[in-house]
Motif scaffolding. Structure first.
Motif, short mmCIF file in Angstrom:
data_model
loop_
_atom_site.label_atom_id
_atom_site.label_comp_id
_atom_site.label_asym_id
_atom_site.label_seq_id
_atom_site.Cartn_x
_atom_site.Cartn_y
_atom_site.Cartn_z
N VAL A 1 0.84 -1.20 0.00
CA VAL A 1 0.00 0.00 0.00
C VAL A 1 0.87 1.24 0.00
CG1 VAL A 1 -1.70 1.31 1.34
CG2 VAL A 1 -1.92 -1.18 1.14
N PHE A 2 1.97 1.19 0.75
CA PHE A 2 2.85 2.35 0.83
C PHE A 2 3.51 2.63 -0.51
CE2 PHE A 2 7.11 4.11 1.45
CZ PHE A 2 6.81 5.28 2.13
N TRP A 3 4.14 1.62 -1.10
CA TRP A 3 4.92 1.83 -2.32
C TRP A 3 4.06 2.04 -3.55
CZ3 TRP A 3 9.71 3.19 -1.83
CH2 TRP A 3 10.46 2.74 -0.74
N LYS A 4 2.92 1.40 -3.61
CA LYS A 4 2.10 1.46 -4.83
C LYS A 4 0.99 2.52 -4.78
CE LYS A 4 2.87 -3.39 -6.03
NZ LYS A 4 3.70 -3.07 -7.23
N LEU A 5 0.66 3.00 -3.58
CA LEU A 5 -0.43 3.97 -3.48
C LEU A 5 -0.02 5.22 -2.71
CD1 LEU A 5 -3.35 4.75 -3.97
CD2 LEU A 5 -3.97 3.52 -1.87
N ARG A 6 0.42 5.04 -1.49
CA ARG A 6 0.71 6.22 -0.66
C ARG A 6 1.84 7.07 -1.24
NH1 ARG A 6 -1.62 6.44 4.39
NH2 ARG A 6 -2.49 4.52 5.26
#
Length: 292
Positions: A202-207
């Motif tokens: 979630v962090f690398w691909k969205l946030r």
């Protein structure tokens, strides 16, 4: 293409011409009395033309005319060897190196703290108030304390200046990245969790992609602030090199033209850093598929 360039350049050139005209008028008005008194001491009452001419070439004007600053820049940047202590290239590099080191320190710390705040909600309540409160202390009051404290444990030269520059970079990056990392659409976040995405995914691909506009906006602020911090750090130490040292020397000896030339170099360096970050932002945006 040429028509488009001329249409965009004309308003800019008009504003620049108006500013230069206002600058010359201000230099004439501010220096008039000083030049008039100086010429009057020669025994012959000066004419208005002589006074006006003198305001444009006075050695120590209250406000130097633009052509005087350009002349000083030409002498300090072109005619003087870059390795000379009189060269603004040398002084500019000393300040820029401290600013870049502080920029890296401040941005790294700001991003790390922002990531920690986003993933550990307890830190948002415990750490964020201190981050905000840190900006209530004037950097002019804090700089001597940092320099003396670091000097007492053996850190001198570049590092104390980098710490002060990094201090100014830290706050905008922390605030902007905290906002950016939490700006992801809630539906997208829920969708990724529905597909069992891990927190790292979630962090690398969205946030992180969502936070990039916030990050680059804060980087531009931090780049300008880092140069200010490096100059401020040079003032209380009596430094012999750097734009801050150049400003101090000019103020001690009443060399206002020298002071203004150093300020122009600082402004150009700051604008160049911001411009480079703008180019990097567009390159990263194109890489991620953003529209031009």
């Amino acid at each position: 293409m040429m028509r488009r360039l001329s249409d965009s350049a004309l308003p800019v050139l008009t504003v620049v011409a108006a500013l230069i005209a206002i600058w010359y008028a201000a230099a004439l008005a501010l220096n008039w009395q000083v030049v008039s008194d100086t010429l009057a001491r020669s025994g012959t009452p000066p004419s208005a033309w002589q006074v006006a001419e003198g305001t444009m070439s006075f050695a120590r004007p209250l406000l130097p005319a633009p052509h005087q600053i350009v002349g000083e820049l030409w002498r300090s940047l072109v005619l003087t060897p870059p390795s000379s202590a009189r060269s603004l290239v040398w002084h500019g590099w000393v300040t820029l190196s401290a600013a870049l080191a502080g920029f890296v320190l401040g941005v790294t710390a700001g991003v790390v703290v922002a990531v920690a705040i986003v993933h550990l909600r307890a830190l948002e309540r415990s750490l964020m108030p201190w981050v905000i409160a840190s900006q209530a202390v004037p950097i002019l009051a804090l700089a001597p304390i940092i320099i003396v404290a670091l000097g007492a444990i053996g850190f001198e030269g570049l590092f104390p200046k980098a710490v002060i520059a990094g201090y100014l970079c830290f706050f905008p990056v922390t605030i902007a990245m905290t906002k950016g990392l939490t700006a992801a659409d809630r539906l997208q976040t829920d969708l990724m969790r529905t597909y069992s995405a891990s927190p790292a995914q979630v962090f690398w691909k969205l946030r992180l992609p969502t936070s990039l506009p916030f990050l680059f906006a804060s980087l531009k602020v931090a780049a300008a602030a880092s140069l200010v911090g490096a100059i401020v750090a040079e003032l209380p130490t009596g430094a012999q090199a750097g734009l801050g040292a150049r400003l101090l020397a000019g103020s001690y000896f009443g060399q206002t033209v020298q002071i203004w030339a150093a300020l122009v170099v600082a402004a150009v360096l700051s604008a160049s850093l911001v411009g480079l970050l703008g180019l990097l932002e567009r390159a990263v945006g194109r890489r991620l598929g953003a529209r031009a």
